[in-house]
Scaffold this active site. Sequence first.
Site, PDB file in Angstrom:
ATOM      1  N   LYS A  97       0.844  -1.206   0.000  1.00  0.00           N
ATOM      2  CA  LYS A  97       0.000   0.000   0.000  1.00  0.00           C
ATOM      3  C   LYS A  97       0.874   1.248   0.000  1.00  0.00           C
ATOM      4  CE  LYS A  97       0.717   1.262   4.535  1.00  0.00           C
ATOM      5  NZ  LYS A  97       1.366   2.523   4.972  1.00  0.00           N
TER       6      LYS A  97
ATOM      7  N   PRO B 118       9.205  -4.958   0.545  1.00  0.00           N
ATOM      8  CA  PRO B 118      10.279  -4.706   1.517  1.00  0.00           C
ATOM      9  C   PRO B 118       9.731  -4.359   2.896  1.00  0.00           C
ATOM     10  CG  PRO B 118      10.680  -3.535  -0.551  1.00  0.00           C
ATOM     11  CD  PRO B 118       9.278  -4.042  -0.613  1.00  0.00           C
TER      12      PRO B 118
ATOM     13  N   LEU C 205       5.167   0.260   3.543  1.00  0.00           N
ATOM     14  CA  LEU C 205       4.369  -0.318   2.461  1.00  0.00           C
ATOM     15  C   LEU C 205       3.362  -1.349   2.960  1.00  0.00           C
ATOM     16  CD1 LEU C 205       7.201  -0.743  -0.202  1.00  0.00           C
ATOM     17  CD2 LEU C 205       5.554   1.126   0.025  1.00  0.00           C
ATOM     18  N   GLY C 206       3.344  -1.623   4.253  1.00  0.00           N
ATOM     19  CA  GLY C 206       2.307  -2.456   4.842  1.00  0.00           C
ATOM     20  C   GLY C 206       2.398  -3.937   4.544  1.00  0.00           C
ATOM     21  N   GLY C 207       3.577  -4.441   4.251  1.00  0.00           N
ATOM     22  CA  GLY C 207       3.700  -5.837   3.868  1.00  0.00           C
ATOM     23  C   GLY C 207       3.193  -6.810   4.920  1.00  0.00           C
ATOM     24  N   GLY C 208       3.580  -6.612   6.173  1.00  0.00           N
ATOM     25  CA  GLY C 208       3.142  -7.507   7.232  1.00  0.00           C
ATOM     26  C   GLY C 208       1.641  -7.456   7.441  1.00  0.00           C
TER      27      GLY C 208
ATOM     28  N   ASP D 254      -3.225  -1.415  10.256  1.00  0.00           N
ATOM     29  CA  ASP D 254      -3.504  -1.293   8.827  1.00  0.00           C
ATOM     30  C   ASP D 254      -4.115  -2.550   8.216  1.00  0.00           C
ATOM     31  OD1 ASP D 254      -2.396   1.232   8.917  1.00  0.00           O
ATOM     32  OD2 ASP D 254      -0.441   0.607   8.141  1.00  0.00           O
TER      33      ASP D 254
END
Length: 292
Positions: free
Chosen positions: A17, A101, A106-109, A143
């Site tokens: 995101k 990354p 970027l909200g990956g987790g 998030d």
Amino acid sequence: MIVRSIAGGVEVLAPAKLNLYLEVLKRRPDDYHDIESLMAAVDLFDVLTVRDEPSGAIVLECDDPSLPVDGRNLVVKAAELLRASTGCASGARISLQKAIPAQAGLGGGSSDAAATLAALDRLWNLETSPGRLDAMAGEIGSDVAFFLHAPAAVCRGRGELVEPVSLSFPLHFVLVVPPVGLSTVDVYRRLQPPEDPRTIGPVLDALARGGPSELGRSLFNRLQPVAETLRPELIGVRDALASLDSLLCGSMMSGSGSAYFGLGRDSAAADRAADVLKPIGLGWVRAVTCGP
């Protein structure tokens, strides 16, 4: 996110995101902050593959050895919470391929956690209501609920109150991820919320009735100056994007950083900006898209 059935299980593409707008309204008694943010999911995906685990355990495998695969990982936390909340006794073996990354805003987790809820709800045939999934997502992280409502939404509270918004035109970005990370906790700890917060109205108007140029002028992130104070080397990324004003309508840091993005005037402009930035050595660079 994209959820699809595969032989013996479920596969989910979990998107990154970008925060196109992020204002911090106040610090809460629980030490979180109330925020107002416009988030957009882009076509940079982690991939989760989920299958039954006959032992009844929740087993996570990940191709990034730096990430934990126990209860510290939000994927495991999401799986355990869904199982406990529904009384399900099934197990799952989850394979996580990382492309988003970490420590980049970027909200990956969070995306991986939302993808886990969606995948296991299908795998276990739970048919959990959207409202109940949203409540679980809010328990897991600020998030997480957004990714159940992507591609675009306004997020309030600490991020768990989600109001989806429509996109009237596709958004094309160049994304730059520097080789340094930032701790969300560290950034928020050093932030002084404003006495007079900025309103989200202009960015929503631009998204609904404008175009990339108007939206680019409305981009805003209250956390960016704090992040750049903590990591002065990020200023070079900011300035490099700002120099591409013939290709980009605006640029900004996402979330608490360290990733930056530029909003392209169109798809070709975003691709061209990526070509210009890649040789400079600012970090990982890629053109990404969010759109109807």
